[in-house]
Motif scaffolding. Structure first.
Motif, short mmCIF file in Angstrom:
data_model
loop_
_atom_site.label_atom_id
_atom_site.label_comp_id
_atom_site.label_asym_id
_atom_site.label_seq_id
_atom_site.Cartn_x
_atom_site.Cartn_y
_atom_site.Cartn_z
N GLN A 1 4.82 -9.54 -29.91
CA GLN A 1 4.03 -9.05 -28.78
C GLN A 1 3.92 -10.16 -27.75
N ALA A 2 4.35 -9.87 -26.52
CA ALA A 2 4.37 -10.87 -25.46
C ALA A 2 3.63 -10.34 -24.23
N THR A 3 2.75 -11.15 -23.67
CA THR A 3 2.03 -10.80 -22.44
C THR A 3 2.42 -11.78 -21.34
N LEU A 4 2.90 -11.25 -20.22
CA LEU A 4 3.28 -12.08 -19.08
C LEU A 4 2.12 -12.09 -18.08
N HIS A 5 1.72 -13.27 -17.66
CA HIS A 5 0.55 -13.45 -16.79
C HIS A 5 1.00 -13.55 -15.33
N HIS A 6 0.55 -12.57 -14.54
CA HIS A 6 0.91 -12.52 -13.13
C HIS A 6 -0.16 -13.21 -12.27
N ARG A 7 0.30 -13.74 -11.15
CA ARG A 7 -0.59 -14.27 -10.12
C ARG A 7 -0.35 -13.42 -8.87
N ALA A 8 -1.13 -12.34 -8.78
CA ALA A 8 -0.92 -11.35 -7.72
C ALA A 8 -2.21 -10.58 -7.50
N ALA A 9 -2.19 -9.72 -6.48
CA ALA A 9 -3.35 -8.87 -6.17
C ALA A 9 -2.87 -7.65 -5.42
N MET A 10 -3.75 -6.63 -5.41
CA MET A 10 -3.46 -5.41 -4.66
C MET A 10 -4.24 -5.45 -3.34
N VAL A 11 -3.53 -5.23 -2.23
CA VAL A 11 -4.18 -5.22 -0.92
C VAL A 11 -4.00 -3.84 -0.31
N THR A 12 -5.02 -3.40 0.44
CA THR A 12 -4.99 -2.12 1.14
C THR A 12 -4.85 -2.41 2.63
N LEU A 13 -3.78 -1.90 3.24
CA LEU A 13 -3.47 -2.18 4.63
C LEU A 13 -4.13 -1.14 5.54
N LYS A 14 -4.74 -1.64 6.64
CA LYS A 14 -5.42 -0.74 7.58
C LYS A 14 -5.22 -1.23 9.00
N LEU A 15 -5.06 -0.27 9.92
CA LEU A 15 -5.14 -0.53 11.36
C LEU A 15 -6.40 0.13 11.87
N VAL A 16 -7.32 -0.67 12.40
CA VAL A 16 -8.63 -0.15 12.81
C VAL A 16 -8.95 -0.60 14.23
N ALA A 17 -9.88 0.14 14.86
CA ALA A 17 -10.29 -0.22 16.22
C ALA A 17 -11.22 -1.43 16.20
N GLY A 18 -11.96 -1.60 15.12
CA GLY A 18 -12.88 -2.73 14.98
C GLY A 18 -13.13 -3.00 13.52
N PRO A 19 -13.69 -4.15 13.15
CA PRO A 19 -13.93 -4.49 11.75
C PRO A 19 -14.73 -3.39 11.03
N GLY A 20 -14.20 -2.95 9.88
CA GLY A 20 -14.86 -1.92 9.10
C GLY A 20 -14.70 -0.52 9.66
N GLY A 21 -13.89 -0.37 10.71
CA GLY A 21 -13.72 0.94 11.34
C GLY A 21 -12.80 1.85 10.56
N GLU A 22 -12.66 3.09 11.01
CA GLU A 22 -11.82 4.08 10.36
C GLU A 22 -10.35 3.77 10.63
N ALA A 23 -9.52 3.91 9.57
CA ALA A 23 -8.11 3.57 9.69
C ALA A 23 -7.36 4.63 10.48
N PHE A 24 -6.41 4.19 11.30
CA PHE A 24 -5.55 5.10 12.05
C PHE A 24 -4.49 5.70 11.12
N ALA A 25 -4.32 7.01 11.20
CA ALA A 25 -3.33 7.67 10.35
C ALA A 25 -1.93 7.45 10.92
N GLY A 26 -0.93 7.52 10.03
CA GLY A 26 0.46 7.45 10.46
C GLY A 26 0.90 6.09 10.96
N THR A 27 0.23 5.04 10.55
CA THR A 27 0.60 3.70 10.99
C THR A 27 1.75 3.18 10.13
N ALA A 28 2.71 2.51 10.76
CA ALA A 28 3.84 1.90 10.06
C ALA A 28 3.53 0.42 9.86
N PHE A 29 3.53 -0.04 8.61
CA PHE A 29 3.21 -1.42 8.28
C PHE A 29 4.45 -2.14 7.76
N SER A 30 4.55 -3.44 8.09
CA SER A 30 5.57 -4.32 7.53
C SER A 30 4.88 -5.60 7.08
#
Length: 307
Positions: free
Chosen positions: A222-251
């Protein structure tokens, strides 16, 4: 078959003597019946004992089993048996029987057979001669099993978010030969005894870890591989904490400009290895960007302000 014979007696005297004798026999018959019990009917001799029941005429039983070559413990599951015969014209051997049982018994005509027992990616072969009396034989397989998992720190990564590739290292190349692709976490992978190079991918971008693992015969590693990573949620908003714009293309790019991941939506989620990145968001012909950092185990929102 019995043959009947006809006897002729000459003269009255002979006929009279015969009649008297016949009458005496008929009178004596009831007395004999009372004093002598009838003999029991003859029974056929019991058939010779056979160690394999159900063998058909002209065939013999071939009973097989397998064991680990290291500790010689029997293999109780995961076996695929094939029985082959060699052809006279030089073509590849022909399969005449197969089974997924741990200890199958085949009914075959006496002769020479090639046995093949597969245990996942490991196998064993043996040539045997089957005689009319039957045969019981065992194959040794040098194999073990591997079970893989992933974690971030002490937190297990959900199995559905992990995939593994398993390689046999060659001289000077750790990824010399691919053995298993897209293996799942927790899956029992049966392999020949030896050392393997494991590549673990968390998500579908650049969160990758590698390790060498030794598989021993008759054991589950039994082998466990330890990752150094995280999950991020991408958003385009009009202001901090604002509602995300739909249909945005992210890179998502490295600081040097290499594209790591692209996604479209209001708030797509991306798993990234620890490090520095540049996020570009495109919405209705306008382009917005920002730099951000990913820290291992810290899942969070990455907002791009549309201004």
């Amino acid at each position: 078959m019995f043959q009947s014979e006809e006897f002729k007696f000459g003269g009255r005297r002979a006929a009279r003597s015969c009649a008297v004798a016949l009458l005496a026999a008929l009178v004596a018959l009831p007395a004999l019946a009372q004093t002598q019990a009838p003999a029991p009917p003859a029974t056929a001799p019991a058939p010779a004992a056979n160690s394999f029941l159900g063998t058909r005429a002209g065939q013999a039983a071939l009973a097989l089993s397998a064991q680990f070559s290291g500790d010689r413990k029997p293999i109780r599951s995961g076996l695929v048996w094939r029985v082959l015969v060699e052809t006279a014209d030089g073509t590849p051997p022909r399969i005449v029987a197969r089974s997924n049982d741990a200890e199958p018994v085949f009914q075959l005509e006496p002769g020479v057979y090639l046995l093949h027992a597969a245990y996942g990616f490991a196998s064993g072969t043996k040539r045997v001669t089957l005689g009319p009396q039957g045969l019981s034989d065992r194959i040794s397989i040098s194999a073990g099993a591997l079970s893989l998992a992933g974690s971030i720190g002490e937190t297990p990564i959900p199995p559905a978010q992990l995939t593994f590739s398993i390689f046999v290292p060659l001289q000077g190349n750790s990824e010399g030969r691919l053995v298993v692709n897209n293996a799942k976490a927790g899956e029992l992978i049966r392999l020949p005894e030896g050392t393997y190079h494991i590549v673990s991918t968390y998500g579908d971008s650049n969160a990758i870890q590698r390790s060498d693992v030794r598989v021993e015969s008759g054991k589950v590693t039994q082998a466990t591989l330890h990752h150094r990573a995280a999950m991020v949620t991408l958003k385009l908003v009009a202001g901090p904490g604002g509602e995300a714009f739909a249909g945005t293309a992210f890179s998502v790019l490295t600081p040097g400009g290499d594209v790591i991941r692209e996604a479209i939506g209001a708030f797509p989620q991306v798993i990234l290895a620890e490090g520095d990145y540049v996020l570009i968001a495109r919405q209705e012909g306008q382009v917005f960007s920002r730099e951000f950092k990913v820290e291992a185990g810290r899942d969070r929102d990455i907002e791009v302000i549309a201004r």
